[in-house]
Design an enzyme around this catalytic site. Sequence first.
Site, PDB file in Angstrom:
ATOM      1  N   LYS A 218     -73.790 -44.485   0.794  1.00 30.78           N
ATOM      2  CA  LYS A 218     -72.606 -43.065   0.701  1.00 30.78           C
ATOM      3  C   LYS A 218     -71.839 -44.569   1.755  1.00 30.78           C
ATOM      4  O   LYS A 218     -71.983 -45.193   2.537  1.00 30.78           O
ATOM      5  CB  LYS A 218     -72.641 -42.665   1.539  1.00 30.78           C
ATOM      6  CG  LYS A 218     -71.323 -41.025   1.325  1.00 30.78           C
ATOM      7  CD  LYS A 218     -72.269 -39.930   1.830  1.00 30.78           C
ATOM      8  CE  LYS A 218     -70.677 -39.570   2.144  1.00 30.78           C
ATOM      9  NZ  LYS A 218     -71.186 -38.179   2.778  1.00 30.78           N
ATOM     10  N   ARG A 228     -62.889 -32.402   1.571  1.00 36.95           N
ATOM     11  CA  ARG A 228     -62.093 -32.065   2.932  1.00 36.95           C
ATOM     12  C   ARG A 228     -61.892 -31.235   3.050  1.00 36.95           C
ATOM     13  O   ARG A 228     -61.643 -30.473   4.019  1.00 36.95           O
ATOM     14  CB  ARG A 228     -62.034 -33.005   3.269  1.00 36.95           C
ATOM     15  CG  ARG A 228     -62.988 -34.462   3.764  1.00 36.95           C
ATOM     16  CD  ARG A 228     -63.031 -35.889   4.935  1.00 36.95           C
ATOM     17  NE  ARG A 228     -64.081 -36.591   4.570  1.00 36.95           N
ATOM     18  CZ  ARG A 228     -63.790 -38.696   5.050  1.00 36.95           C
ATOM     19  NH1 ARG A 228     -62.450 -38.500   4.931  1.00 36.95           N
ATOM     20  NH2 ARG A 228     -64.589 -38.452   4.662  1.00 36.95           N
ATOM     21  N   LYS A 272     -72.912 -43.006  -3.760  1.00 38.73           N
ATOM     22  CA  LYS A 272     -71.394 -42.106  -3.428  1.00 38.73           C
ATOM     23  C   LYS A 272     -70.587 -43.092  -2.711  1.00 38.73           C
ATOM     24  O   LYS A 272     -70.817 -43.521  -2.272  1.00 38.73           O
ATOM     25  CB  LYS A 272     -71.610 -41.242  -2.746  1.00 38.73           C
ATOM     26  CG  LYS A 272     -71.047 -39.752  -2.658  1.00 38.73           C
ATOM     27  CD  LYS A 272     -71.494 -39.218  -1.930  1.00 38.73           C
ATOM     28  CE  LYS A 272     -69.819 -37.781  -1.565  1.00 38.73           C
ATOM     29  NZ  LYS A 272     -70.131 -36.936  -0.275  1.00 38.73           N
TER      30      LYS A 272
HETATM   31  C1  PBG Z   1     -70.387 -34.480   3.841  1.00 39.77           C
HETATM   32  C2  PBG Z   1     -69.497 -34.582   2.460  1.00 39.77           C
HETATM   33  C3  PBG Z   1     -68.620 -35.182   2.243  1.00 39.77           C
HETATM   34  C4  PBG Z   1     -68.981 -34.871   1.011  1.00 39.77           C
HETATM   35  C5  PBG Z   1     -70.197 -34.936   0.209  1.00 39.77           C
HETATM   36  N1  PBG Z   1     -70.833 -34.449   1.418  1.00 39.77           N
HETATM   37  C6  PBG Z   1     -68.014 -35.669   2.586  1.00 39.77           C
HETATM   38  C7  PBG Z   1     -67.939 -37.004   3.478  1.00 39.77           C
HETATM   39  O1  PBG Z   1     -68.797 -37.372   3.795  1.00 39.77           O
HETATM   40  O2  PBG Z   1     -66.351 -37.024   4.460  1.00 39.77           O
HETATM   41  C8  PBG Z   1     -68.135 -35.707  -0.606  1.00 39.77           C
HETATM   42  C9  PBG Z   1     -68.435 -35.085  -1.928  1.00 39.77           C
HETATM   43  C10 PBG Z   1     -67.136 -35.088  -3.116  1.00 39.77           C
HETATM   44  O3  PBG Z   1     -65.720 -35.852  -2.268  1.00 39.77           O
HETATM   45  O4  PBG Z   1     -66.805 -34.691  -3.444  1.00 39.77           O
HETATM   46  N2  PBG Z   1     -70.769 -34.634   4.653  1.00 39.77           N
END
Ligand code: PBG
Length: 349
Positions: A218, A228, A272
Site C-alpha cells: 500500500k 478520506r 493499492k
Molecule cells: C484506511 C484506508 C484508506 C483507504 C482504504 N483504507 C485510506 C488511507 O490509507 O488513507 C483508501 C481507499 C480509497 O481511496 O478508495 N487505512
Amino acid sequence: MAEKAIRQPNRKCPMSQTPPNPSYPRTRMRRTRQAPWSRAMVAEASLSAADFIWPIFVIEGENRIEPVASMPGVDRVTIDIAVRRVEEAATLGIPCVALFPNIDASLRTPGCEEAWNPDNLICRATRAIKAAVPEIGVMEDVALDPYNALGHDGIVVGDQIVNDLSVEALVKQALVQAEAGANIIGPSDMMDGRIGALRDALEAGGHENVMLLSYAAKYASAFYGPFRDAVGAAGKLTGDKKTYQMDPLNSDEAMREVALDLSEGADMVMVKPGMPYLDICRRVKDEFAVPTFAYQTSGEYAMLEAAAANGWLDRDTVTLEALSAFKRAGCDGMLSYYAVDVAKRLAAR
Ligand code: PBG
C-alpha cells in the site's frame, strides 16, 4: 531465503525461446480480431461480477443516504440501507463487500478506543448484513484512521506513529470484527508485524477460518483523497502517511512486503492504489502466485467520473477497460466502487 522458497518460476513469454511467427501475410494479427465471436474466443482475461469486492461507507441512523461529493454516485448509508444494497449485490453475483465507517467526531479519540467497542457501527453493520445476507462475504478494514482524532492508521504519540502499540490496538479491533461475523479482515494500516499478530490472535480466539487479505503493498498515495472525505478523516489528518505507507518509487520493496505478509499468515494480498501500480500487480502474481487483489481507489473512481461528467471520456466503456486491465495484470479480483454498476451491465449483456 523464505522469499525464494515461495517464488514460482517466472512465466516467460515463449516468444523469446521459439522461432518467430511467420511474417506477413502468413501472419495477419487482424484475423482473430475480425468478429465479436473470434475476439471472445481468444480473449486472455475476462471480467465478471465474481471479480469484485464492493466497498460501502456506513453511517449511524436510519433510512439515510448521504452522497459523497468527491465520488459522484457513491453514498454513505445507514445500516438498514446498506443491508438492502448488499442484498442487491449478492443477487448480482458479487461475492464480497467491504465496510468502512464514518463515525461521529466525538468518538474519534487519540486512543482510538471505539475501534474495539464490540457494539461500534462497523460491528453492528456486520451483524445486520450477515444475518440478512449470509451468503455474501463481509470484509472489514483494520486500521485506526476512522476512529483516530489525528486521522492516522496507528496510535500517535508526540510526532510518531508508534508501531507496536498500534499493532496491539489493531489486534483488539480485528477481534471484535471477527466476533461480529467478519469473514475477511483487511489490514490497511501498514504497521510492521501486524499480519503475524492478527493471525495468532485469530487462531487463539477461535477464529481460525477468518481470512486475512493484507493490504501488503500500500503506497503513500494522493489517490486516497476522496475516500478520506467519505470516512470524514480528511480534515483530521495531521501530516502524511509516508512513515508507514510505501514510497511510490519502489517496486522491490513491495515484493518484500508481500513475502513478509505471506510468511506471517496472509491468505491473500492486495496492491493499492490500482491503475498507477499495475506493474506491481503483475510482479506479485508472477513472483508469488497467490490470490492477488488490487484496490481501484477513490481517486481513480473520481478521476474517471470527473472526465465522464465533462463528456471527455465515455464512462461505460472506460470503466470496463480500466477494470479489465487489473485482470490482464494478473489480479484475481478488485475492490471497486463500480462493482454493482458493472455487474449490472455485465448481466444485461
Ligand atoms: C484506511 C484506508 C484508506 C483507504 C482504504 N483504507 C485510506 C488511507 O490509507 O488513507 C483508501 C481507499 C480509497 O481511496 O478508495 N487505512
